[in-house]
Design an enzyme around this catalytic site. Sequence first.
Site, PDB file in Angstrom:
ATOM      1  N   GLU A  97      45.404 -28.020 109.097  1.00  0.00           N
ATOM      2  CA  GLU A  97      45.209 -28.546 110.363  1.00  0.00           C
ATOM      3  C   GLU A  97      46.195 -29.153 111.146  1.00  0.00           C
ATOM      4  O   GLU A  97      46.375 -29.162 112.398  1.00  0.00           O
ATOM      5  CB  GLU A  97      43.834 -29.783 110.303  1.00  0.00           C
ATOM      6  CG  GLU A  97      42.735 -28.834 110.121  1.00  0.00           C
ATOM      7  CD  GLU A  97      42.140 -27.751 110.999  1.00  0.00           C
ATOM      8  OE1 GLU A  97      42.582 -27.819 111.895  1.00  0.00           O
ATOM      9  OE2 GLU A  97      41.216 -26.911 110.452  1.00  0.00           O
ATOM     10  N   THR A 125      49.718 -24.841 117.697  1.00  0.00           N
ATOM     11  CA  THR A 125      50.710 -23.750 117.068  1.00  0.00           C
ATOM     12  C   THR A 125      49.573 -22.550 116.508  1.00  0.00           C
ATOM     13  O   THR A 125      48.541 -22.849 116.010  1.00  0.00           O
ATOM     14  CB  THR A 125      51.398 -24.234 115.768  1.00  0.00           C
ATOM     15  OG1 THR A 125      51.785 -25.535 116.267  1.00  0.00           O
ATOM     16  CG2 THR A 125      52.273 -23.452 115.508  1.00  0.00           C
ATOM     17  N   TYR A 183      57.211 -29.945 117.398  1.00  0.00           N
ATOM     18  CA  TYR A 183      56.576 -31.297 117.143  1.00  0.00           C
ATOM     19  C   TYR A 183      56.628 -31.997 116.099  1.00  0.00           C
ATOM     20  O   TYR A 183      55.746 -32.315 115.067  1.00  0.00           O
ATOM     21  CB  TYR A 183      54.858 -30.895 117.442  1.00  0.00           C
ATOM     22  CG  TYR A 183      54.410 -30.865 118.978  1.00  0.00           C
ATOM     23  CD1 TYR A 183      55.195 -31.377 119.776  1.00  0.00           C
ATOM     24  CD2 TYR A 183      53.463 -29.712 119.000  1.00  0.00           C
ATOM     25  CE1 TYR A 183      54.635 -30.903 121.111  1.00  0.00           C
ATOM     26  CE2 TYR A 183      53.214 -29.332 120.418  1.00  0.00           C
ATOM     27  CZ  TYR A 183      53.668 -30.032 121.376  1.00  0.00           C
ATOM     28  OH  TYR A 183      53.468 -29.858 122.810  1.00  0.00           O
ATOM     29  N   TYR A 215      40.073 -34.575 116.436  1.00  0.00           N
ATOM     30  CA  TYR A 215      39.747 -33.342 116.012  1.00  0.00           C
ATOM     31  C   TYR A 215      39.973 -33.013 114.689  1.00  0.00           C
ATOM     32  O   TYR A 215      39.320 -32.461 113.907  1.00  0.00           O
ATOM     33  CB  TYR A 215      40.862 -32.364 117.073  1.00  0.00           C
ATOM     34  CG  TYR A 215      40.863 -30.878 116.290  1.00  0.00           C
ATOM     35  CD1 TYR A 215      39.834 -30.291 116.477  1.00  0.00           C
ATOM     36  CD2 TYR A 215      41.890 -30.877 115.374  1.00  0.00           C
ATOM     37  CE1 TYR A 215      39.786 -29.094 115.722  1.00  0.00           C
ATOM     38  CE2 TYR A 215      41.800 -29.580 114.563  1.00  0.00           C
ATOM     39  CZ  TYR A 215      40.703 -28.601 114.867  1.00  0.00           C
ATOM     40  OH  TYR A 215      41.066 -27.457 114.124  1.00  0.00           O
ATOM     41  N   ASP A 249      38.417 -28.510 119.886  1.00  0.00           N
ATOM     42  CA  ASP A 249      39.927 -28.157 120.267  1.00  0.00           C
ATOM     43  C   ASP A 249      39.957 -27.297 121.495  1.00  0.00           C
ATOM     44  O   ASP A 249      38.986 -27.315 122.133  1.00  0.00           O
ATOM     45  CB  ASP A 249      40.496 -27.533 119.020  1.00  0.00           C
ATOM     46  CG  ASP A 249      39.901 -26.111 119.033  1.00  0.00           C
ATOM     47  OD1 ASP A 249      38.719 -25.629 119.444  1.00  0.00           O
ATOM     48  OD2 ASP A 249      40.433 -25.208 118.382  1.00  0.00           O
ATOM     49  N   CYS A 290      36.446 -15.030 122.784  1.00  0.00           N
ATOM     50  CA  CYS A 290      36.499 -15.795 124.057  1.00  0.00           C
ATOM     51  C   CYS A 290      37.643 -16.272 124.473  1.00  0.00           C
ATOM     52  O   CYS A 290      37.966 -17.569 124.800  1.00  0.00           O
ATOM     53  CB  CYS A 290      35.273 -17.184 123.906  1.00  0.00           C
ATOM     54  SG  CYS A 290      34.837 -17.813 125.574  1.00  0.00           S
TER      55      CYS A 290
END
Length: 363
Positions: free
Chosen positions: A44, A50, A89, A127, A145, A199
């Site tokens: 996670e 990413t 990050y 999240y 998310d 989607c």
Amino acid sequence: MRNRLTPARRTRFAARLLLWYDQNKRDLPWRRDAHDPYRVWISEILLQQTQVATVMPYYARFLARFPTVRALAAASLDDVLKTWEGAGYYARARHLHRAAQEIVARFDGKVPPTVDELLTLPGIGRYTAGAIASIAFNRDAPVLDGNVTRVLCRYLNIADDPKSAGTQKELWALAEELLPRGRAGKFNQALMDLGATVCTPRRPLCSACPLNRSCAARRLGIQAQLPAKHQKKTLPHHQVAVGLIWKRGRILIAKRFAKDLLGGLWEFPGGHQEKRESLKQCVRREVREELETEVHVEDEFAVVEHAYSHFRITLHAFNCQWVRGRPRAIGCAEYKWVSPRELSRYAFPSANRKIIAKVMGER
DNA sequence: AACACGTGGGG
DNA sequence: TCCCCAAGTGT
């Protein structure tokens, strides 16, 4: 709350989604590992902002190197950052390391199962807490998310800025409301898979969507326009110059302060070009300010373009001769002289790794 | 509340 | 080429 769903519609939503997931779920390594909360946690964190394809090799490498919470807690931050090198990050890696130590100290080395406990750990927000609690422990916790946001905004034709506090509140409430009790882990992953594969942001594959008959945006033909995106600022562009400073076959590298951009990573000494300053002068000045030593700046060795999320740099690397003075870390956390092959032991940002590739190529 | 924080891939 | 964006968090 504007969007209240009838119980029947909620049930239908979950049923159709879960059925679709049974037949279409992606086979991902962390799904096979869902019985191990530590692995779910690592996946996670890696997946934050990413893409799956990018995460894949990092996931395998990270777990091979740090197979348990205790192994991660006992490692050095440098080792963790080296394993994270290139993933971006880097605060994620620093937080992961710190959180592992807290889990050992406060939770006997076991990843806690509740959202509230998870939220107390660095790097775990709403999240990620929901994802770990639902996927690893099957707790009834929602997730929100980018994928879930997109699916819900389209399904219910929510046109407000999804980043705004009010819309966030509404979306979280909807994610919670739609959650079928006792099947949160599967449901959350199904919703995210749907967003990632059907989607999609551009050209959603509505004909393949299990929710297409009740999707408000599709009925109006405005799928691709949702969710609303807020205007981006144009990226500033900076000129940066660094020195490849040689002494007896070794090269000088400096470690960045932990809190800064790219914190804890190593780099070649240098920095921003100031107004009315040549790139050579820039290298000289930066080295003086960073290391209190003098260098003779010679030819330009490489030019590298690199885009960050909030600015863009053109990085000029110069060959330099160390002249005099003993380097002394002032503007960096630490410095070192290393041989070219030793460079691979240190974690560098992407732009510097491109220069290293050239250094190695020319030898 | 808006911004800072990386990187690589796709259209 | 350029722009978008991808399983967010911390401040």
